[in-house]
Write a protein that holds these residues in place. Structure first.
Motif: not given
Length: 367
Positions: A195-219
């Motif tokens: 369950v943890e692996q599924t949520f880490r890859v399918n869901t939490l990864s979206h939070f990681h990429t958004l927090r990392t790449f979204l600031p560059h898009m905003i800039a």
């Protein structure tokens, strides 16, 4: 003077080995709806019918003329309503020039992500692929993409990969969150690690990429975020509890993302696309049968990818839902619970994994 001729091995697509299906196998409600959308339900064609009747000197007060005129007016009104509705919800499109965009695709070695990466690679776009699978330099050069071995479920690895992408290609402006995996187990058979692996890859990864790449898009003042969920996020299914729950979370994440971007003035030109496909011909659900090929056909990554690319390059926000039933699946939730039960039982959604022999697997199937 003789010269050696280089032999190039050729491997035919796997689909070439499949037996030909009868013609009616390819006749689906999606095909009918598509044809109607460009004929009977198209405003331009509807008005052409009116003009054809006038060309035959049909009187304005004739019944057939009144019906054709009313139908054309109705189709035009529906079309205008759709355009106005989209403009209110999504705003005006942004300008997209692939030569100035940097596209990041997670899970982009195989399946839908791999198809998107190869398609843009053939068009000489700046493509960065994040995946746990390693791709050698020759293959990467052939596909026209830059591959970064990265586990997107690990926030530190995503941040490290982002630093390399910015150094190699520039600031990311298009993010396709596609990475995913599935454990075909029931709730009782699933382990905490599953369950943890599924949520880490399918869901939490979206939070990681958004927090990392979204600031560059905003800039940069522009960008597009593609969230790949699933129609099962609306429905749930037996023996797919962790997967469906992780995909359902992405539906809420998408709407929350849109709400937060609307509060940031610099994010006005950042577009969002939600993808909720039905069953696709990928390895993830190989062998699973739909109840009706006519009402619920299996779609290909090319079908879904085509619509994603269309929205990205038009600079628009929107939703990609294929096949047709996945676009209107919300209606099921407002029907009486008895009807919902009968529909689920008829569709076989809760027994499909078992019939395909995919339950109690110890290994994960990845896109």
């Amino acid at each position: 003077m003789s010269s050696a001729i280089k032999e190039v091995p050729v491997q035919l697509p796997k689909s070439f080995d499949r037996p030909d299906e009868p013609w009616h196998h390819y006749l689906t409600i999606d095909v009918i709806w598509y044809v109607l959308g460009y004929t009977l339900f198209h405003p331009f064609v509807s008005w052409v019918l009116v003009l054809c009747l006038r060309a035959q000197y049909t009187a304005y007060h004739a019944p057939e003329m009144r019906i054709a005129f009313a139908w054309a007016a109705l189709m035009t009104a529906i079309g205008l309503f759709g355009l106005i509705s989209d403009r209110i919800a999504f705003g005006s499109p942004r300008e997209v020039d692939l030569s100035e965009e940097v596209i990041v695709i997670t899970g982009g070695v195989e399946g839908l992500g791999g198809l998107l990466a190869e398609t843009y690679g053939m068009r000489n776009a700046n493509i960065a692929v994040l995946d746990t699978k390693k791709v050698d330099e020759d293959e990467a050069e052939e596909k026209g993409a830059v591959y970064y071995q990265c586990d997107v479920s690990d926030a530190k690895q995503v941040e490290a990969a982002a630093a390399k992408i910015i150094e190699d290609l520039g600031a990311p402006t298009i993010l396709v969150n596609n990475a995913g995996l599935v454990h075909t187990k029931s709730i009782l058979e699933s382990t905490a690690e599953d369950v943890e692996q599924t949520f880490r890859v399918n869901t939490l990864s979206h939070f990681h990429t958004l927090r990392t790449f979204l600031p560059h898009m905003i800039a940069e003042g522009r960008g597009t975020v593609v969230t790949v969920s699933s129609v099962l996020g609306h429905l749930g299914a037996a023996n797919l509890s962790a997967y469906t729950a992780s995909k359902a979370a992405l539906l809420a994440l998408h709407h929350s993302l849109r709400a937060e971007l609307a509060q940031i003035p610099e994010a006005k030109e950042i577009k969002t696309i939600l993808v909720t496909p039905g069953q696709m011909t990928t390895r993830m659900f190989a062998g699973v049968k739909t109840p009706s090929n006519f009402l619920a056909p299996v779609v290909t990554p090319a079908d879904v990818g085509k619509d994603i690319i269309r929205l990205i390059e038009k600079g628009e926000s929107g939703e990609v839902a294929l096949p047709l039933y996945s676009r209107y699946i919300h209606i099921l939730g407002v029907l009486p619970v008895g009807i919902q039960y009968l529909v689920r039982r008829w569709s076989g959604i809760d027994s499909a994994i078992g019939k395909a022999g995919l339950t109690k697997k110890e290994t994960s199937r990845k896109k």
